[in-house]
Design an enzyme around this catalytic site. Structure first.
Site, mmCIF file in Angstrom:
data_model
loop_
_atom_site.group_PDB
_atom_site.id
_atom_site.type_symbol
_atom_site.label_atom_id
_atom_site.label_comp_id
_atom_site.label_asym_id
_atom_site.label_seq_id
_atom_site.Cartn_x
_atom_site.Cartn_y
_atom_site.Cartn_z
ATOM 1 N N LYS A 1 0.835 -1.203 0.000
ATOM 2 C CA LYS A 1 0.000 0.000 0.000
ATOM 3 C C LYS A 1 0.870 1.255 0.000
ATOM 4 O O LYS A 1 0.606 2.213 -0.731
ATOM 5 C CB LYS A 1 -0.941 -0.008 1.221
ATOM 6 N N GLN B 1 -4.888 -1.523 9.627
ATOM 7 C CA GLN B 1 -4.726 -2.853 9.047
ATOM 8 C C GLN B 1 -5.275 -3.916 10.002
ATOM 9 O O GLN B 1 -4.875 -3.976 11.163
ATOM 10 C CB GLN B 1 -3.234 -3.107 8.754
ATOM 11 N N ASP C 1 -11.124 2.686 3.773
ATOM 12 C CA ASP C 1 -11.352 1.236 3.662
ATOM 13 C C ASP C 1 -12.841 0.933 3.477
ATOM 14 O O ASP C 1 -13.203 -0.171 3.074
ATOM 15 C CB ASP C 1 -10.883 0.531 4.950
#
Ligand code: NDP
Length: 306
Positions: free
Chosen positions: A52, A96, A119
């Site tokens: 990422k 995460q 997200d």
């Protein structure tokens, strides 16, 4: 011959479309900013986060990593998230997952400012998706929609069967397909006669997490098959059963001691209209859609219309 739905090509197209938008942001205001929070040392998560951050660098998005130790408390995580919420230079916050057991994952995700929820996991984002209102969409299902769009797969009136009902893939996938006017069936571990349900589908999306679970008897011949699964298989017998006639995959197994396979058995691919390979199908799109959400967030908060 079935069409191979090439995720790398679609990813490249998405990233190319973002470049001028990032350039404009930089020229008129500032680079988009993404904060990634990675707790402890989970090797898989470390690889994802590295990918990422690399994608951000290549695109000109300013990224920063926050690395709390594995014994972090929920309170410390909330403190960090709140600090990032208040920063004007941060457009997206990504925590995460999974988080360690002692951290209340739901509470941490809930604390993220919904306007920075790149997200798309915050309940506000889920609500916007449900109501088909503008907002962040979870990256993997959003990537699948881009893939279907890129290859001109007809959706309106088609029957889509989504196997899997997780909050991050199955449910949002079903909702996106519904908004694209598919007739949608959602299947899960308690579904009866799963193969028959799947055989009715014009579009099958497998998001189960079980290697090669969807076999030929699940898929009708003209179906489009989207394989979201990412599974590592180490047992030689299973690998031979799946890839015995594929020298490249067998060579990869001999070299690495494992292969990555999807939820769809390779035998399906010869008998469908189109499919996403694993690797190289849905996988590359997830990060591309994260970049897309981050750029959109920066544009929105800086008042720039793309
Ligand atoms: P989860 O484990 O959260 O969900 C799996 C779903 O599959 C559940 O709804 C479960 O049903 C269902 N399921 C499990 N076993 C069966 C079965 N025997 N028959 C029917 N349904 C079953 O997984 P995720 O949604 O997070 O991920 C799914 C897969 O996608 C994984 O392989 C993951 O690695 C991959 N993935 C890939 C991404 C990418 O970028 N390509 C991103 C995210 C995930 P129930 O609810 O009843 O338990």
């Amino acid at each position: 011959m079935p069409v191979v739905l090439d995720g790398k090509a679609v990813r490249d197209a998405i990233l190319e479309s973002l470049r001028p938008r990032v350039a404009r942001l930089v020229e008129e205001q500032r680079a988009p900013g993404l904060a990634v929070v990675l707790v402890g040392h989970n090797p898989a998560s470390e690889i994802y986060v590295r990918s990422k951050v690399k994608a951000c660098e290549e695109l000109g998005i300013a990224s920063e990593k926050h690395l709390p130790t594995g014994d972090v408390s929920t309170e410390d995580m909330l403190f960090l998230v709140n600090r990032l919420n208040q920063r004007r230079d941060i457009d997206g916050i990504l925590v995460q997952l999974p988080l360690p057991d002692q951290v209340d994952e739901q509470e941490v995700l809930l604390a993220i400012d919904p306007s920075k929820d790149v997200d798309g996991f915050h309940p506000i984002s889920s609500g916007n998706l449900m109501a088909n209102r503008a907002g962040f969409r979870p990256c993997t299902p959003a990537g699948v929609m881009k893939m279907l769009e890129h290859y001109g797969v007809p959706l309106a009136g088609k029957h889509a069967v989504v196997v899997g009902r997780s909050d991050i893939v199955g449910k949002p996938m079903a909702m996106l397909l519904l908004h694209a006017n598919c007739t949608v069936t959602i299947c899960h571990s308690k579904t009866q006669n799963l193969a028959a349900e799947c055989r009715r589908a014009d579009i099958v999306v497998a998001a189960i997490g079980r290697p090669a679970f969807i076999t030929r008897d699940f898929v009708k011949p003209d179906a489009v098959v989207i394989d979201v699964g990412i599974n590592r298989v180490k047992e030689r017998d299973r690998v031979v059963q799946m890839f015995g006639d594929n020298p490249a995959r067998m060579a990869a197994f001999e070299k690495n001691g494992s292969v990555v396979v999807g939820d769809v058995h390779p035998e399906v691919f010869e008998h469908c209209a189109a499919y996403t390979p694993v690797p190289g199908g849905v996988g590359p799109l997830t990060i591309a859609m994260l970049m897309s959400n981050t750029v959109a967030s920066a544009e929105w908060r800086l008042g720039i219309t793309p």
